[in-house]
Write a protein that holds these residues in place. Sequence first.
Motif: not given
Length: 173
Positions: A58-59, A87-88, A104-106, A109-113
């Motif tokens: 993810q970039l 969490r971040y 951050f969803d541990e 691995g998904a990153l939010g805005e």
Amino acid sequence: DESRQKLFLLNDQNTGGAHPCYLSLSGNGRFLSVANYTGGNFALFELGEGGKLLDSPQLRQHEGSGPNAARQEGPHAHCVAWRPDKRYLYVVDLGIDEVIAYPFDEASGALGEGITAIKAKGGSGPRLLVFHPSEKLAFLVNELTSTVLSMAYEVSTPVFTPIQEESTLPETF
């Protein structure tokens, strides 16, 4: 001496930006974030079997500049650090005088805005961020102004509240 462990290359991947300068491993050891200084961005890799970097990180690209034209002509991601509650993921950017928090969803691995966690004084050039091991405190080193900023945070928000900023230079400098 055979009791020493040796390092060996597992694999390598492109970080998606120029001059990678800082690495941070997630709390569960499944993700590796990389700050790309000149690229003004960062990458988040998932780690596979044995610690190999998986394809397609993810970039996230930062935009903007700061008032110091010689050092802040564009974004310069300098440090990546997970908040202790995981969490971040925070990215310190010297070029835009900001620390940006990414939800951050541990598990996935998904990153939010990105959310501005703190905007440093113009021309400060934030470089490094560390969290206190047991208190809800963080400390930000500003390279261009030679200062350290202490900050508080609450679990409910990624935003930092400044407490105190002190020079790292002796009075005679």
